[in-house]
Scaffold this active site. Structure first.
Site, PDB file in Angstrom:
ATOM      1  N   GLU A  24     116.364  70.788  40.185  1.00 13.15           N
ATOM      2  CA  GLU A  24     117.643  70.687  40.970  1.00 13.15           C
ATOM      3  C   GLU A  24     117.874  70.897  42.275  1.00 13.15           C
ATOM      4  O   GLU A  24     116.997  71.713  42.979  1.00 13.15           O
ATOM      5  CB  GLU A  24     118.601  71.870  40.145  1.00 13.15           C
ATOM      6  CG  GLU A  24     118.852  71.515  38.707  1.00 13.15           C
ATOM      7  CD  GLU A  24     119.775  72.863  38.289  1.00 13.15           C
ATOM      8  OE1 GLU A  24     120.998  72.564  37.953  1.00 13.15           O
ATOM      9  OE2 GLU A  24     119.185  73.901  37.992  1.00 13.15           O
ATOM     10  N   ASP A  65     114.812  73.800  35.162  1.00 17.51           N
ATOM     11  CA  ASP A  65     116.232  74.348  35.281  1.00 17.51           C
ATOM     12  C   ASP A  65     115.837  75.840  35.675  1.00 17.51           C
ATOM     13  O   ASP A  65     115.304  76.690  35.058  1.00 17.51           O
ATOM     14  CB  ASP A  65     116.970  74.384  33.812  1.00 17.51           C
ATOM     15  CG  ASP A  65     118.303  75.161  34.291  1.00 17.51           C
ATOM     16  OD1 ASP A  65     119.148  74.494  35.030  1.00 17.51           O
ATOM     17  OD2 ASP A  65     118.618  76.178  33.525  1.00 17.51           O
ATOM     18  N   ASP A 106     120.239  76.587  28.573  1.00 16.01           N
ATOM     19  CA  ASP A 106     119.367  76.236  29.758  1.00 16.01           C
ATOM     20  C   ASP A 106     118.276  75.109  29.272  1.00 16.01           C
ATOM     21  O   ASP A 106     118.002  74.516  30.209  1.00 16.01           O
ATOM     22  CB  ASP A 106     118.462  77.716  29.839  1.00 16.01           C
ATOM     23  CG  ASP A 106     119.309  78.562  30.538  1.00 16.01           C
ATOM     24  OD1 ASP A 106     120.391  78.313  31.116  1.00 16.01           O
ATOM     25  OD2 ASP A 106     118.840  79.971  30.317  1.00 16.01           O
TER      26      ASP A 106
END
Length: 380
Positions: free
Chosen positions: A273, A189, A354
């Site tokens: 991502e 992340d 997170d």
């Protein structure tokens, strides 16, 4: 373990002689002129005639430009870098047509890194020395690491950055040995407070390379703004600003290389991502921090290193609500502002925002890898 042939570029710094500096400066200028003129011709043909000019047509135009008396100086450098400039322009158009980048821009002298690419017929590599076409002496290269045994360079790219440093990138075919397959997977992340958070719970702090030199950079830019345009003092001040920028970029690149290499060595599957950085930097409050984080560069490093060593990088859909989804029960919170860093799900699970997002990214990445489908949530 298996091995395969891949193309790898080895970059070194070199120190040209005075004669080589002049010759490279002329080559850089000719490359820039050919690129800009071809871009102007292709733009004119489309706006006035609604016609696309192909690479083959632009190559014929280059031959004609060399014969013209006004641009006969294009015959001074080797033909390879000029043809490479046309190929780079064609590549820029291909990316534009695929909507990956914007429309190609003209190159301005002194505004960006200057480079020239030499193909195999435009340089010689013998006894560990490289001699470019139309140069009498080999380049004084600092071989910080050796080339692979028996390597035969297929092309080299010579560049000069804004700081005035010369580098040569040597493209060779190298045999890479895939790392031993392992069963571990990890979700990554991206963030600003913590540069990256892993699904294992580890957080990588943000070095904030630009912030460390922000005051020094601002002072150098103020000094530059007070110098008269076109003066030698302005050129010296511009070089001072470029040195600070180069130091920041070098530190950032070194940190990302070490981190990406570590992830590729320790994990078989890496889920990340699919961030739209181009849109995110439009936020004026976060643009500087996002640019300093350099998420796109990190993803690029992960992808090509994973390809070398038999690892897999999975990009999760950018609209997947990884931060709002409970990694324990799967419940999705409808609203969650950015300042909320810790939260408790009604199922009783306590989450670090997170770490929870990284766990969801890992699970979604494995789902994409298994099913071959996206993980965007339904609109309902």
């Amino acid at each position: 373990m298996c091995s395969k042939l891949v193309k790898r570029a080895y970059k070194y710094r070199f120190y040209p002689t005075g004669e080589q500096c002049e010759q490279l400066a002329r080559t850089f200028g000719c490359v820039r002129h050919v690129y800009n003129r071809a871009l102007a011709e292709r733009s004119r043909a489309w706006t006035q005639e609604q016609r696309r000019i192909s690479y083959a047509e632009s190559d014929k135009m280059l031959t004609q430009w060399k014969r013209d008396l006004e641009t006969h100086w294009l015959t001074e450098p080797s033909k390879g870098p000029l043809q490479a400039a046309l190929r780079n322009l064609q590549s820029a158009y291909d990316k534009f047509w695929r909507k990956q980048t914007g429309y190609p821009q003209f190159k301005k002298k002194g505004r960006s890194k200057e480079s020239a690419t030499y193909f195999s017929n435009c340089f010689t590599y013998r006894d560990g020395q490289i001699r470019l076409a139309k140069q009498s002496e080999p380049l004084d290269i600092r071989w910080s690491r050796p080339l692979p045994d028996g390597a035969s360079p297929s092309q080299v790219t010579v560049s000069k950055d804004a700081r005035g440093r010369y580098h040569i990138s040597i493209l060779v075919e190298d045999t890479t040995i895939a790392h031993t397959p392992i069963g571990s997977a990890i979700g990554v992340d991206a963030g600003i407070t913590s540069l990256y958070t892993f699904s294992s719970g580890e957080k990588v702090s943000n070095p904030r390379h630009e912030k460390r030199d922000r005051e020094r950079l601002a002072k150098a830019q103020r000094v530059l703004s007070r110098k008269q345009k076109g003066s030698r003092n302005r050129a010296k001040a511009r070089l001072g600003v470029a040195r600070i920028h180069a130091r920041i970029a070098d530190r950032r690149r070194d940190h990302l290389h070490k981190l990406s290499t570590r992830l590729v060595r320790e994990n078989q599957v890496i889920a990340i991502e699919d961030l739209s950085v181009r849109n995110m930097v439009r936020n004026r409050s976060l643009a500087r921090a996002i640019s300093d984080a350099s998420w796109s560069q990190f993803r690029s490093m992960l992808e090509y290193k994973a390809d070398w060593y038999g690892r897999t990088v999975v990009a999760v859909d950018r609209f997947y609500p990884s931060s709002k989804t409970c990694s324990t029960c799967g419940r999705i919170n409808t609203t969650m502002s950015l300042h909320v860093r810790e939260w408790t799900c009604p199922c009783g699970a306590f989450h670090d925002r997170d770490v929870n997002a990284a766990k969801n990214i890992e699970a979604a990445g494995l789902a994409v890898l298994a099913c071959g489908d996206g993980v965007r949530p339904p609109r309902s």
